[in-house]
Scaffold this active site. Structure first.
Site: not given
Ligand code: AP5
Ligand code: MG
Length: 193
Positions: A14, A89, A128, A134, A145
Protein backbone atom coordinates in the site's frame (compact mmCIF):
# COMPACT_ATOMS: atom_id res chain seq x y z
CA UNK A 1 -12.34 14.95 -6.81
CA UNK A 2 -11.20 11.32 -6.84
CA UNK A 3 -10.95 9.36 -3.60
CA UNK A 4 -9.26 5.96 -3.55
CA UNK A 5 -8.82 3.42 -0.78
CA UNK A 6 -5.66 1.38 -1.23
CA UNK A 7 -6.43 -1.77 0.67
CA UNK A 8 -4.65 -4.98 1.58
CA UNK A 9 -2.90 -6.90 4.34
CA UNK A 10 0.28 -5.72 6.08
CA UNK A 11 3.10 -5.79 3.55
CA UNK A 12 0.87 -5.91 0.46
CA UNK A 13 2.48 -2.74 -0.95
CA UNK A 14 0.00 0.00 0.00
CA UNK A 15 2.75 2.46 0.96
CA UNK A 16 4.93 1.56 -2.04
CA UNK A 17 2.13 2.05 -4.58
CA UNK A 18 0.87 5.21 -2.84
CA UNK A 19 4.18 6.99 -3.51
CA UNK A 20 3.85 6.29 -7.23
CA UNK A 21 0.22 7.38 -7.28
CA UNK A 22 0.70 10.69 -5.49
CA UNK A 23 3.46 11.65 -7.94
CA UNK A 24 1.54 10.71 -11.06
CA UNK A 25 -1.96 11.85 -10.14
CA UNK A 26 -1.32 14.62 -7.58
CA UNK A 27 -3.48 13.00 -4.94
CA UNK A 28 -3.02 13.66 -1.22
CA UNK A 29 -1.70 10.60 0.64
CA UNK A 30 -3.34 9.86 4.00
CA UNK A 31 -1.72 6.90 5.74
CA UNK A 32 -2.94 6.39 9.29
CA UNK A 33 0.14 4.23 10.00
CA UNK A 34 2.46 7.10 8.92
CA UNK A 35 0.39 9.65 10.87
CA UNK A 36 0.56 7.50 14.01
CA UNK A 37 4.32 6.92 13.63
CA UNK A 38 4.74 10.68 13.33
CA UNK A 39 2.78 11.17 16.59
CA UNK A 40 5.04 8.57 18.25
CA UNK A 41 8.24 10.25 17.06
CA UNK A 42 6.98 13.58 18.46
CA UNK A 43 6.07 11.81 21.72
CA UNK A 44 2.57 13.29 21.78
CA UNK A 45 -0.04 11.88 24.16
CA UNK A 46 -1.89 10.34 21.22
CA UNK A 47 1.38 8.75 20.01
CA UNK A 48 2.25 7.27 23.39
CA UNK A 49 -1.23 5.78 23.68
CA UNK A 50 -1.18 4.39 20.11
CA UNK A 51 2.30 2.87 20.48
CA UNK A 52 1.05 0.25 22.95
CA UNK A 53 -1.38 -1.10 20.37
CA UNK A 54 0.98 -0.85 17.42
CA UNK A 55 3.84 -2.62 19.16
CA UNK A 56 1.46 -5.49 19.90
CA UNK A 57 0.17 -5.62 16.30
CA UNK A 58 -3.32 -4.61 17.39
CA UNK A 59 -5.55 -1.95 15.89
CA UNK A 60 -5.59 1.47 17.55
CA UNK A 61 -9.12 2.44 18.75
CA UNK A 62 -11.45 3.66 15.98
CA UNK A 63 -12.09 7.07 17.58
CA UNK A 64 -8.37 7.94 17.48
CA UNK A 65 -7.83 7.25 13.78
CA UNK A 66 -11.20 8.66 12.70
CA UNK A 67 -10.33 11.91 14.51
CA UNK A 68 -6.94 12.08 12.76
CA UNK A 69 -8.48 11.55 9.32
CA UNK A 70 -11.19 14.14 10.01
CA UNK A 71 -8.53 16.75 10.78
CA UNK A 72 -6.51 15.92 7.66
CA UNK A 73 -9.59 16.24 5.42
CA UNK A 74 -10.26 19.67 6.95
CA UNK A 75 -6.63 20.72 6.42
CA UNK A 76 -6.68 19.90 2.68
CA UNK A 77 -9.78 21.48 1.15
CA UNK A 78 -8.02 22.06 -2.20
CA UNK A 79 -6.89 18.46 -2.72
CA UNK A 80 -7.47 16.86 -6.12
CA UNK A 81 -8.46 13.77 -4.18
CA UNK A 82 -7.17 11.47 -1.47
CA UNK A 83 -5.49 8.09 -1.27
CA UNK A 84 -6.48 6.40 1.95
CA UNK A 85 -3.72 3.93 2.90
CA UNK A 86 -4.31 1.71 5.93
CA UNK A 87 -7.70 3.34 6.57
CA UNK A 88 -10.53 2.38 6.96
CA UNK A 89 -9.56 -0.80 8.80
CA UNK A 90 -12.89 -1.63 10.45
CA UNK A 91 -16.46 -1.35 9.21
CA UNK A 92 -17.04 1.38 11.83
CA UNK A 93 -14.15 3.37 10.28
CA UNK A 94 -15.63 2.85 6.79
CA UNK A 95 -19.01 4.22 7.92
CA UNK A 96 -17.34 7.18 9.61
CA UNK A 97 -15.31 7.92 6.46
CA UNK A 98 -18.41 7.79 4.26
CA UNK A 99 -20.07 10.31 6.62
CA UNK A 100 -17.04 12.63 6.70
CA UNK A 101 -16.80 12.65 2.90
CA UNK A 102 -20.53 13.16 2.49
CA UNK A 103 -20.30 16.28 4.66
CA UNK A 104 -17.74 17.57 2.16
CA UNK A 105 -19.97 16.72 -0.78
CA UNK A 106 -17.84 13.86 -2.02
CA UNK A 107 -17.42 10.10 -1.58
CA UNK A 108 -15.15 7.07 -2.08
CA UNK A 109 -14.92 6.20 -5.77
CA UNK A 110 -12.98 2.93 -5.57
CA UNK A 111 -11.31 0.46 -3.24
CA UNK A 112 -8.34 -1.35 -4.75
CA UNK A 113 -7.44 -4.52 -2.90
CA UNK A 114 -3.85 -5.72 -3.34
CA UNK A 115 -3.87 -9.51 -3.17
CA UNK A 116 -0.67 -11.12 -1.85
CA UNK A 117 -0.22 -14.61 -0.33
CA UNK A 118 0.57 -14.78 3.37
CA UNK A 119 4.04 -16.32 3.02
CA UNK A 120 5.14 -13.48 0.73
CA UNK A 121 3.76 -10.88 3.19
CA UNK A 122 5.79 -12.34 6.05
CA UNK A 123 8.97 -12.46 3.97
CA UNK A 124 8.59 -8.85 2.82
CA UNK A 125 7.97 -7.53 6.31
CA UNK A 126 10.83 -9.45 7.91
CA UNK A 127 13.11 -8.12 5.19
CA UNK A 128 11.86 -4.56 5.74
CA UNK A 129 12.26 -4.97 9.52
CA UNK A 130 15.90 -5.96 9.06
CA UNK A 131 16.59 -2.90 6.88
CA UNK A 132 14.36 -0.10 8.24
CA UNK A 133 13.99 -1.30 11.81
CA UNK A 134 10.23 -0.64 11.92
CA UNK A 135 9.37 -1.82 15.42
CA UNK A 136 6.34 -3.91 14.40
CA UNK A 137 8.23 -5.93 11.73
CA UNK A 138 9.17 -8.99 13.77
CA UNK A 139 7.76 -12.48 13.47
CA UNK A 140 5.39 -12.39 16.45
CA UNK A 141 3.93 -8.94 15.78
CA UNK A 142 3.57 -9.63 12.03
CA UNK A 143 1.50 -12.73 12.89
CA UNK A 144 -0.75 -10.62 15.15
CA UNK A 145 -1.18 -7.95 12.48
CA UNK A 146 -2.30 -10.59 9.99
CA UNK A 147 -4.80 -12.05 12.51
CA UNK A 148 -6.22 -8.55 13.15
CA UNK A 149 -6.44 -7.99 9.39
CA UNK A 150 -8.39 -11.20 8.75
CA UNK A 151 -10.77 -10.63 11.68
CA UNK A 152 -11.49 -6.90 11.54
CA UNK A 153 -10.20 -5.40 8.29
CA UNK A 154 -11.12 -7.87 5.54
CA UNK A 155 -14.86 -7.19 6.10
CA UNK A 156 -14.23 -3.60 4.96
CA UNK A 157 -13.79 -4.89 1.40
CA UNK A 158 -17.27 -6.51 1.59
CA UNK A 159 -18.68 -3.16 2.72
CA UNK A 160 -17.40 -1.45 -0.45
CA UNK A 161 -18.13 -4.48 -2.66
CA UNK A 162 -21.80 -4.05 -1.69
CA UNK A 163 -21.50 -0.50 -3.09
CA UNK A 164 -19.97 -1.87 -6.33
CA UNK A 165 -16.60 -0.19 -5.64
CA UNK A 166 -14.24 -3.14 -5.07
CA UNK A 167 -11.42 -3.85 -7.54
CA UNK A 168 -8.93 -6.65 -6.88
CA UNK A 169 -5.38 -6.53 -8.19
CA UNK A 170 -2.62 -9.12 -7.97
CA UNK A 171 -0.04 -7.54 -5.67
CA UNK A 172 2.82 -9.90 -6.56
CA UNK A 173 5.40 -9.09 -9.23
CA UNK A 174 7.35 -5.99 -10.25
CA UNK A 175 6.29 -2.78 -8.47
CA UNK A 176 5.95 -1.02 -11.87
CA UNK A 177 3.75 -3.77 -13.28
CA UNK A 178 1.38 -3.55 -10.29
CA UNK A 179 1.35 0.24 -10.61
CA UNK A 180 0.34 -0.16 -14.28
CA UNK A 181 -2.60 -2.35 -13.26
CA UNK A 182 -3.72 0.24 -10.67
CA UNK A 183 -3.42 3.04 -13.25
CA UNK A 184 -5.57 1.03 -15.63
CA UNK A 185 -8.32 0.83 -13.03
CA UNK A 186 -8.38 4.52 -12.08
CA UNK A 187 -7.72 6.25 -15.40
CA UNK A 188 -11.41 6.46 -16.25
CA UNK A 189 -11.84 8.63 -13.12
CA UNK A 190 -8.71 10.78 -13.10
CA UNK A 191 -5.95 11.63 -15.59
CA UNK A 192 -2.26 12.01 -14.70
CA UNK A 193 -1.57 15.63 -13.77
P1 AP5 B 1 4.75 -1.56 1.90
O1 AP5 B 1 4.50 -0.75 0.68
O2 AP5 B 1 5.40 -0.91 3.06
O3 AP5 B 1 3.41 -2.32 2.34
P2 AP5 B 1 2.19 -1.82 3.20
O4 AP5 B 1 0.98 -2.49 2.63
O5 AP5 B 1 2.19 -0.33 3.28
O6 AP5 B 1 2.57 -2.51 4.59
P3 AP5 B 1 2.55 -1.92 6.06
O7 AP5 B 1 3.39 -2.83 6.90
O8 AP5 B 1 2.83 -0.47 6.09
O9 AP5 B 1 1.05 -2.19 6.40
P4 AP5 B 1 0.35 -2.21 7.72
O10 AP5 B 1 -1.04 -2.18 7.25
O11 AP5 B 1 0.70 -3.32 8.63
O12 AP5 B 1 0.95 -0.94 8.49
P5 AP5 B 1 0.38 0.48 8.86
O13 AP5 B 1 1.53 1.39 8.89
O14 AP5 B 1 -0.78 0.81 8.02
O15 AP5 B 1 5.59 -2.83 1.46
C1 AP5 B 1 6.07 -3.74 2.41
C2 AP5 B 1 7.48 -4.20 2.00
O16 AP5 B 1 7.38 -4.95 0.80
C3 AP5 B 1 8.44 -3.04 1.70
O17 AP5 B 1 9.71 -3.37 2.17
C4 AP5 B 1 8.40 -2.93 0.18
O18 AP5 B 1 9.60 -2.43 -0.34
C5 AP5 B 1 8.15 -4.35 -0.24
N1 AP5 B 1 7.37 -4.45 -1.47
C6 AP5 B 1 6.33 -3.65 -1.87
N2 AP5 B 1 5.87 -4.06 -3.05
C7 AP5 B 1 6.60 -5.13 -3.42
C8 AP5 B 1 6.59 -5.99 -4.55
N3 AP5 B 1 5.72 -5.81 -5.57
N4 AP5 B 1 7.49 -6.99 -4.60
C9 AP5 B 1 8.40 -7.19 -3.57
N5 AP5 B 1 8.45 -6.38 -2.49
C10 AP5 B 1 7.57 -5.38 -2.40
O19 AP5 B 1 -0.14 0.23 10.35
C11 AP5 B 1 0.73 -0.03 11.41
C12 AP5 B 1 -0.06 -0.12 12.71
O20 AP5 B 1 -0.70 1.15 12.98
C13 AP5 B 1 -1.23 -1.12 12.74
O21 AP5 B 1 -0.78 -2.42 13.08
C14 AP5 B 1 -2.15 -0.50 13.77
O22 AP5 B 1 -1.69 -0.77 15.08
C15 AP5 B 1 -1.99 0.99 13.53
N6 AP5 B 1 -2.99 1.53 12.59
C16 AP5 B 1 -2.73 2.12 11.38
N7 AP5 B 1 -3.87 2.48 10.78
C17 AP5 B 1 -4.87 2.12 11.62
C18 AP5 B 1 -6.29 2.21 11.53
N8 AP5 B 1 -6.90 2.74 10.45
N9 AP5 B 1 -7.02 1.71 12.57
C19 AP5 B 1 -6.43 1.19 13.65
N10 AP5 B 1 -5.09 1.06 13.79
C20 AP5 B 1 -4.33 1.53 12.77
MG1 MG C 1 2.34 1.08 4.87
Amino acid sequence: MFNLILFGPPGSGKGTQSSNLINTFGLKHLSTGDLLRDEISRETRLGLEAKKFMDAGQLVPDAVVIGMIGSKLDENPQARGFIFDGFPRTTAQAEALDNLLQLKGTNIHMLISLEVPEEELKQRLLLRGAVSGRSDDNEEVIANRIVEYRAKTEPVSNYYEAQGKLERIKGVGEVEEIFGAIKGKIESFILPQ
